[in-house]
Motif scaffolding. Structure first.
Motif, PDB file in Angstrom:
ATOM      1  N   PRO A   1      45.121  43.125  32.118  1.00  0.00           N
ATOM      2  CA  PRO A   1      44.465  43.664  30.921  1.00  0.00           C
ATOM      3  C   PRO A   1      44.233  45.161  31.035  1.00  0.00           C
ATOM      4  O   PRO A   1      43.986  45.687  32.118  1.00  0.00           O
ATOM      5  CB  PRO A   1      43.138  42.898  30.895  1.00  0.00           C
ATOM      6  CG  PRO A   1      42.890  42.502  32.310  1.00  0.00           C
ATOM      7  CD  PRO A   1      44.246  42.242  32.901  1.00  0.00           C
ATOM      8  N   GLN A   2      44.320  45.838  29.884  1.00  0.00           N
ATOM      9  CA  GLN A   2      44.073  47.271  29.866  1.00  0.00           C
ATOM     10  C   GLN A   2      42.612  47.540  30.221  1.00  0.00           C
ATOM     11  O   GLN A   2      41.701  47.006  29.612  1.00  0.00           O
ATOM     12  CB  GLN A   2      44.397  47.829  28.487  1.00  0.00           C
ATOM     13  CG  GLN A   2      45.864  47.690  28.109  1.00  0.00           C
ATOM     14  CD  GLN A   2      46.160  48.220  26.719  1.00  0.00           C
ATOM     15  OE1 GLN A   2      45.276  48.722  26.046  1.00  0.00           O
ATOM     16  NE2 GLN A   2      47.409  48.098  26.286  1.00  0.00           N
ATOM     17  N   GLY A   3      42.413  48.340  31.250  1.00  0.00           N
ATOM     18  CA  GLY A   3      41.066  48.657  31.693  1.00  0.00           C
ATOM     19  C   GLY A   3      40.434  47.592  32.558  1.00  0.00           C
ATOM     20  O   GLY A   3      39.279  47.734  32.977  1.00  0.00           O
ATOM     21  N   GLY A   4      41.146  46.493  32.837  1.00  0.00           N
ATOM     22  CA  GLY A   4      40.603  45.404  33.636  1.00  0.00           C
ATOM     23  C   GLY A   4      41.308  45.278  34.969  1.00  0.00           C
ATOM     24  O   GLY A   4      42.072  46.145  35.386  1.00  0.00           O
ATOM     25  N   THR A   5      41.046  44.172  35.649  1.00  0.00           N
ATOM     26  CA  THR A   5      41.596  43.925  36.972  1.00  0.00           C
ATOM     27  C   THR A   5      42.841  43.051  36.872  1.00  0.00           C
ATOM     28  O   THR A   5      42.819  42.000  36.223  1.00  0.00           O
ATOM     29  CB  THR A   5      40.553  43.234  37.872  1.00  0.00           C
ATOM     30  OG1 THR A   5      39.385  44.061  37.970  1.00  0.00           O
ATOM     31  CG2 THR A   5      41.111  43.002  39.263  1.00  0.00           C
ATOM     32  N   THR A   6      43.901  43.476  37.503  1.00  0.00           N
ATOM     33  CA  THR A   6      45.125  42.689  37.527  1.00  0.00           C
ATOM     34  C   THR A   6      44.942  41.480  38.433  1.00  0.00           C
ATOM     35  O   THR A   6      44.398  41.591  39.539  1.00  0.00           O
ATOM     36  CB  THR A   6      46.298  43.531  38.042  1.00  0.00           C
ATOM     37  OG1 THR A   6      46.460  44.669  37.192  1.00  0.00           O
ATOM     38  CG2 THR A   6      47.578  42.730  38.072  1.00  0.00           C
ATOM     39  N   SER A   7      45.383  40.318  37.970  1.00  0.00           N
ATOM     40  CA  SER A   7      45.246  39.096  38.750  1.00  0.00           C
ATOM     41  C   SER A   7      46.531  38.298  38.691  1.00  0.00           C
ATOM     42  O   SER A   7      47.314  38.404  37.752  1.00  0.00           O
ATOM     43  CB  SER A   7      44.075  38.240  38.228  1.00  0.00           C
ATOM     44  OG  SER A   7      44.329  37.815  36.894  1.00  0.00           O
ATOM     45  N   ALA A   8      46.732  37.477  39.726  1.00  0.00           N
ATOM     46  CA  ALA A   8      47.897  36.594  39.788  1.00  0.00           C
ATOM     47  C   ALA A   8      47.516  35.350  40.566  1.00  0.00           C
ATOM     48  O   ALA A   8      46.832  35.433  41.594  1.00  0.00           O
ATOM     49  CB  ALA A   8      49.073  37.294  40.450  1.00  0.00           C
ATOM     50  N   SER A   9      47.934  34.186  40.075  1.00  0.00           N
ATOM     51  CA  SER A   9      47.628  32.924  40.725  1.00  0.00           C
ATOM     52  C   SER A   9      48.895  32.085  40.782  1.00  0.00           C
ATOM     53  O   SER A   9      49.548  31.846  39.764  1.00  0.00           O
ATOM     54  CB  SER A   9      46.535  32.167  39.953  1.00  0.00           C
ATOM     55  OG  SER A   9      46.295  30.888  40.538  1.00  0.00           O
ATOM     56  N   LEU A  10      49.244  31.639  41.982  1.00  0.00           N
ATOM     57  CA  LEU A  10      50.469  30.883  42.210  1.00  0.00           C
ATOM     58  C   LEU A  10      50.123  29.440  42.553  1.00  0.00           C
ATOM     59  O   LEU A  10      49.307  29.171  43.443  1.00  0.00           O
ATOM     60  CB  LEU A  10      51.268  31.513  43.354  1.00  0.00           C
ATOM     61  CG  LEU A  10      52.644  30.926  43.651  1.00  0.00           C
ATOM     62  CD1 LEU A  10      53.586  31.138  42.478  1.00  0.00           C
ATOM     63  CD2 LEU A  10      53.220  31.550  44.920  1.00  0.00           C
ATOM     64  N   ARG A  11      50.771  28.505  41.852  1.00  0.00           N
ATOM     65  CA  ARG A  11      50.561  27.077  42.084  1.00  0.00           C
ATOM     66  C   ARG A  11      51.908  26.365  42.116  1.00  0.00           C
ATOM     67  O   ARG A  11      52.878  26.840  41.527  1.00  0.00           O
ATOM     68  CB  ARG A  11      49.678  26.462  40.987  1.00  0.00           C
ATOM     69  CG  ARG A  11      48.254  26.976  40.959  1.00  0.00           C
ATOM     70  CD  ARG A  11      47.459  26.331  39.825  1.00  0.00           C
ATOM     71  NE  ARG A  11      46.037  26.662  39.862  1.00  0.00           N
ATOM     72  CZ  ARG A  11      45.508  27.740  39.321  1.00  0.00           C
ATOM     73  NH1 ARG A  11      46.294  28.594  38.683  1.00  0.00           N
ATOM     74  NH2 ARG A  11      44.215  27.979  39.413  1.00  0.00           N
ATOM     75  N   GLY A  12      51.930  25.222  42.816  1.00  0.00           N
ATOM     76  CA  GLY A  12      53.150  24.436  42.838  1.00  0.00           C
ATOM     77  C   GLY A  12      53.479  23.952  44.234  1.00  0.00           C
ATOM     78  O   GLY A  12      52.596  23.785  45.086  1.00  0.00           O
TER      79      GLY A  12
END
Length: 255
Positions: A187-198
């Motif tokens: 998000p603009q101005g927010g925190t980049t996040s990533a979540s991996l599942r599988g």
């Protein structure tokens, strides 16, 4: 000799909105049976270096700094594509066949920023089938989405020549399976996040010492990823199963 690029059919349909929005709006882009041939002729050198140099030297200035190019693309369909990569220093040819790419909609125009892009990608690499799908809002303020990747029995043997010599072991053989989903947000101005599942698996794995002496064999490794967040350095795993593990260890004089 065979051409480096060939396309059986290319069809582009432009929308009248291109004039109203002062930005290209492609209603449909159909690409049938594209063929690309590339060769690596030496370490760090390829037979298309002259083409790349011309393209890079012809790049001009774009819009305002930080401003995304304005465009809209609907109904991209690439069918029956193929890529041939001739790695001459190692004497091996890698082939991508049955390349299929569909992209229903992508737009950077403000009034269409919330339209979801739903790309799908599938191909066969050296006999191993890949399949993926995704949903994303790449130009909306949230800039989030999900990506799925499926790999079935990818044989690592054709790629052993690319393993760095600096590793303390030699990879002799193995196969990779994966069924993964990556959820991401920037998000603009927010925190980049990533979540991996599988799930991720290795089979028929064999490692050796640099001298060639056997080090490890394993029939199968299966790992369930419940929530792996690489950016936050967090990992929650489910079941981890190891079948047919054999270790070749020796105790030296120093213990």
């Amino acid at each position: 000799s065979a051409p480096q690029l060939s396309i059986r059919r290319l069809q582009v349909d432009l929308d009248a909105q291109s004039l109203l929005r002062l930005a290209p709006v492609v209603e449909s882009l159909q690409i049938d049976a594209p063929r690309v041939r590339v060769a690596r002729i030496a370490e760090g050198r390829y037979d298309i270096d002259d083409v790349l140099q011309r393209v890079l030297s012809s790049q001009g200035g774009g819009g305002a700094e930080g401003e995304s190019a304005r465009f809209a693309l609907r109904n991209l369909a690439l069918r029956d594509g193929a890529i041939e990569f001739d790695d001459r220093p190692v004497g091996r040819v890698h082939r991508v066949e049955g390349l299929t790419l569909t992209l229903p909609f992508v737009s950077s125009l403000p009034s269409q920023a919330d339209v979801k892009a739903e790309p799908q990608l599938a191909f066969v690499l050296d006999g191993a089938r890949f399949d993926s799908a995704a949903q994303a809002l790449p130009f909306a303020p949230s800039r989030d989405g999900t990506l799925q990747l499926r790999i079935a029995a990818l044989d690592l043997e054709p790629y052993l020549g690319y393993v760095p010599e600096s590793l303390p072991f030699k990879l002799q053989r193995g196969r990779v399976d994966a069924d993964l989903a990556l959820a991401f947000a920037a998000p603009q101005g927010g925190t980049t996040s990533a979540s991996l599942r599988g799930t991720f698996g290795l089979s028929e794995l064999a490692l050796a010492e640099r001298s060639g002496a056997p080090l490890l064999e394993m029939a199968r490794l299966s790992v369930a990823l419940q929530d792996v967040q690489p950016l936050a350095r967090k990992a929650a795993l489910g079941m981890v199963r190891v079948d047919g593990l054999q270790l070749h260890l020796q105790r030296d004089a120093q213990g």
